[in-house]
Motif scaffolding. Structure first.
Motif, short mmCIF file in Angstrom:
data_model
loop_
_atom_site.label_atom_id
_atom_site.label_comp_id
_atom_site.label_asym_id
_atom_site.label_seq_id
_atom_site.Cartn_x
_atom_site.Cartn_y
_atom_site.Cartn_z
N SER A 218 2.45 -2.92 9.55
CA SER A 218 2.07 -1.51 9.51
C SER A 218 0.80 -1.27 8.70
N ASP B 209 11.12 -7.89 6.30
CA ASP B 209 10.52 -6.68 5.71
C ASP B 209 9.04 -6.90 5.45
N ARG C 38 6.31 4.74 6.38
CA ARG C 38 6.24 4.01 7.65
C ARG C 38 7.54 3.29 7.98
N LEU C 39 8.10 2.66 6.97
CA LEU C 39 9.28 1.84 7.23
C LEU C 39 10.58 2.59 6.98
N ASN D 145 7.16 -6.81 8.61
CA ASN D 145 7.01 -5.43 9.10
C ASN D 145 5.98 -4.66 8.30
N ALA D 146 6.02 -4.88 6.98
CA ALA D 146 5.08 -4.17 6.12
C ALA D 146 3.66 -4.57 6.49
N ARG E 227 11.92 3.35 4.14
CA ARG E 227 12.68 2.70 3.09
C ARG E 227 12.59 3.47 1.79
N PHE F 271 2.96 4.66 1.12
CA PHE F 271 2.68 4.61 2.55
C PHE F 271 3.78 3.84 3.30
N LEU F 272 4.10 2.65 2.76
CA LEU F 272 5.12 1.84 3.43
C LEU F 272 6.47 2.54 3.45
#
Ligand code: ATP
Ligand code: MG
Lengths: 305, 471
Positions: free
Chosen positions: B44, B37, A39-40, B40-41, A42, A35-36
């Motif tokens: 979200s 990071d 979203r990010l 931010n994580a 990465r 998921f991250l």
């Protein structure tokens, strides 16, 4: 920096469910990191023992998101020409001949024409970022490459652009979901690790593994699947050269179904042992340590089943 | 946890920064970009998602399996245990494991508990031992037997339950007993960290109800002579460039670590010791209770080293390491030095039990830039790790940087590597490991150094010494 993709999922649960529909039973941490990643924006660096579903995760993400998967299988000596792009010399040669036949002798324009996009061979990395539709990019077993390759990759994954001397800068058309797997045969560079989200996948717990086994071999009944993963866990506990992975559990389930077995006693175990343990020395060790513990009928402690 | 008004995003952001500081102190390379990071994580997934919290932070700051292990340990101290301790406070766990029935905590007798514990130890059932460890802590807390120092509490509970080892080898099964004590210790530590919500400040021996011997060995002069001979053996020729610089420079790592105790605010600036010359000898002296019978000897050796070497830094340790060079330099009297170490040496914080892994990490952090090809590191300790990871990587890094690493172990060699002794994890990186807790043995050690120059890994006079009973 990239913002979340427009179609990115809203919650980790959503990702877990989507992966589930794509036949991948993800546990909490896997779903969360997947998921991250979306979203990010990465890359995910996935490590874990052989056969725990690292590669499969990328495939499942591709199925779940409906994105095409582009795979770069790494090996020692992998270079830019094989991973990023290469000029198509053969086609260029033909081009030169065609020009000569047409009586064209302007060298400057010849060079321009010969180093145009149509003579470019896109390799997986370039293909992944120049695709019109966003893809899933799987970079499998990165630990087999060298640090130079990592540096190049890092640049690509940070800037999402590539500079080709003859063409100039090429910007990414879309951003892929990037899954990088490593079997930990060497330390990856700090810089690459910084860029990535990190995910360690271990052998699943027995409940999860039984579910995975039943997903792949629906013919096996629940109780037997449970028993199977318990025995596999016993085998993994030994110090083997190659401990059985999830694939072996699945294979074994298939074998047991073919054999019509309804329990795993010492006899069945010895008969089918070679499905889960391949190495000669391992076989001996397992035969000695695990087989006798299984008994002749029902396992001790669950009388009557 | 989510009902706590303190758990707003701002509060968590603070805690996150603090937490990353703790990870750094444990050796993880967590930079500002990782902290961002992580934040931010968390944004979200939503700050309130408790389940995802750990995984989200882990994915952004712990980038290898090893890092992840350290992460989980530190995370538990910071967040999870805090929550659990809170839950425990709210509904004390009275549900006894089977065998105790439904007795409410209030009616539970220490005798009944002791019996159940003895049974669990004999059966080797780890799950049950864990239940009982928690229960024991509750019962002893109920009876007002809590000191707040893990080591002291553990002793009390152990005595109260009658599970201390019998001197004659009787008593409960030693393996099971060790396991139970490990569980007890872990639970106690967990609660303590949980209640404080952060690592407690370093504490000196005095807080552990312990003191150091105030008199040197009877044959202190002989110890001194042996050390003086050792000095000649170790004498290294070569230039000793004095390092320039006039002002004192701030030691950022140590300042950052100290700031953890004040919630991340660097109230207490730590300076790099102002030392004109590179110290040549680093002596690390175990002052935990498992070596207490060797304490007089060890301290005498450290004294004698200070008398002979000017370029020497000395440290005492249990679960943390504390430099005592200045104490030795400003005091002459054996008793006053011991008293000051007892009162000031920050050797413990959570448990009061030796944590070699952490000691090496802290040592490495403090001195690694100074360790060099002219340094000799001498460890005085029993290598008993209390079942904790020995941290041989950090130890190795110390030994790699130093020219020589020598280890004097006060236990008979026959006892090394039994129980929680991790001598074998360190020996490969030492230039010599010696059984040494008497002046005669010290002389043997110096003789051997003389013959070999201290550079041969095969130094092992211990093998020749007759085993002595362990104390
Ligand atoms: N969570 C899961 N859900 C469903 N199937 C799984 C899961 N994990 C693993 N599998 C199955 O296990 C098999 C092995 O997985 P995979 O090949 O991805 O392992 P790997 O970790 O990439 O191994 P290697 O390190 O050998 O490359 C696959 O066939 C996959 O179908
Ligand atoms: Mg794979």
């Amino acid at each position: 920096m990239t913002g979340p993709e427009a179609d990115s999922p809203q919650t980790p649960t959503e990702v877990r469910d989507a992966l589930g529909e794509a036949s991948y039973l993800a546990d909490e941490s896997v779903a969360l990191v997947a998921f991250l990643a979306q979203r990010l924006g990465r890359p995910v660096l996935v490590e874990g023992p052989a056969g725990v579903g690292k590669t499969e995760l990328a495939k499942a993400l591709s199925r779940a998101t409906g994105r095409e998967m582009i795979r770069l299988q790494c090996y020692e000596g992998l270079d830019e020409a094989k991973s990023l792009y290469e000029w198509n010399y053969r086609k260029q040669l033909l081009g030169i001949q065609a020009r000569a036949a047409a009586g064209d002798s302007d060298e400057a324009s010849a060079l321009d024409e010969l180093f145009a996009p149509e003579y470019l061979l896109e390799r997986p990395l370039l293909e992944a970022i120049s695709s019109e539709e966003p893809v899933v990019l799987l970079i499998d077993e990165i630990d087999k490459t060298d640090q130079e390759f990592e540096a190049m990759l890092l640049e690509l994954l940070s800037d999402f652009q590539v500079t080709i001397p003859e063409l100039g800068r090429i910007e990414a058309a879309t951003h892929p979901i990037v899954v990088i797997t490593s079997n930990d045969s060497r330390e990856l560079t700090e810089a690459l690790k910084r860029r990535c989200l990190y995910l360690w996948i271990d052998y699943p717990d027995p409940e999860r593994e039984a579910e995975i086994v039943r997903l792949h071999e629906p013919g096996i009944d629940e109780r037997l699947a449970r028993r199977l993963v318990e025995v596999v866990a016993m085998v993994r506990d030994l110090d083997l050269r190659k401990p059985p992975s999830i694939s072996e559990s699945i294979d074994w389930a298939r074998t047991l179904v073919l054999l019509g077995a309804d329990d795993i006693d010492e006899g069945t175990f010895r008969e089918s042992l070679s499905t889960i343990v391949k190495h000669r020395a391992d076989l001996d060790l397992v035969a000695e340590k695990v087989a006798p513990a299984l008994g002749r009928g029902e396992p001790a402690g669950s009388p009557g089943g | 946890m989510s009902t706590d008004p303190d758990r707003g995003p701002a509060r968590i952001a603070d805690r996150l920064i603090e937490f990353c500081g703790a990870l750094r102190a444990e050796g993880l390379a967590v930079g500002t970009s990782e902290v961002l990071d992580a934040s931010n994580a968390l944004e979200s997934i939503g700050w309130e998602d408790e389940e995802g919290f750990r995984e989200a932070v882990a994915a952004t700051v712990a980038k290898s399996r090893g890092d992840r292990e350290v992460f989980d340990l530190v995370f538990d101290r910071f967040f999870f245990r805090e929550a659990e301790a809170e839950a425990l406070r709210r509904e004390p766990e009275v549900e006894g494991p089977e065998g105790i029935g439904d007795d409410r905590l209030a009616d539970l007798s220490v005798e009944g508990l002791a019996e159940a514990v003895a049974e669990a130890i004999d059966s080797g059932d780890a799950g049950r031992m864990n239940d009982l460890a928690r229960l024991s802590i509750e019962v002893f807390a109920r009876d007002g037997e809590r000191s707040g120092v893990v080591g002291v509490d553990l002793q009390r509970i152990r005595r109260g339950l009658g599970i201390a080892p019998g001197g004659d080898g009787t008593g409960p099964d030693p393996e099971g007993r060790r396991e139970f004590e490990r569980q007890l210790r872990r639970e106690l530590e967990r609660r303590q960290i949980g209640q404080l919500g952060k690592l407690p400040p370093a504490r000196p021996l005095r807080d552990l109800n312990r003191t150091l011997p105030t008199r040197g060995a009877a044959d202190l002069a002989q110890v001194q002579r042996a050390i003086f001979r050792m000095k000649r053996r170790l004498a290294t020729v070569g230039h000793d460039p004095r390092r320039g610089g006039k002002g004192r420079s701030i030691d950022f790592r140590r300042t950052a670590r100290a700031s953890l105790e004040t919630g991340g605010v660097p109230l207490d600036l730590r300076y790099r010791p102002r030392r004109p010359r590179k110290p040549e000898i680093y002596v690390l002296c175990d002052v935990s209770s498992s070596v207490s019978s060797a304490s007089t000897f060890f301290l005498s050796v450290v004294h004698a080293l200070h008398d002979s070497f000017r370029r020497l830094r000395s440290f005492v340790f249990i679960e943390r390491i504390s430099e005592v060079t200045d104490l030795f330099q400003s005091e002459r009297d054996f008793a006053s030095i011991s008293e000051r170490i007892t009162a000031q040496g920050g050797v413990a914080d959570v448990s009061g039990y030796t944590d070699y892994g952490r000691v090496w990490r802290e040592f490495l952090e403090d001195v690694s830039s100074d360790l060099g090809p002219r340094s000799t590191v001498i460890v005085l300790g029993d290598a008993r790790t209390n079942g904790r990871p020995p941290g041989s990587d950090s130890f190795r890094a110390v030994a790699d940087r130093a020219k020589r690493t020598l280890w004097l172990n006060p236990e008979p060699a026959a006892y090394w590597n039994y129980g929680d002794s991790a001598m074998a994890a360190y020996a490969p990186f030492c230039d010599g490991v010696f059984e040494c807790w008497t002046t005669d043995q010290l002389e043997d050690f110096v003789d051997l150094l003389a013959r070999t120059g201290g550079g041969t890994p095969s130094l092992h006079p211990a093998a020749m010494a007759p085993p002595r009973p362990r104390y």
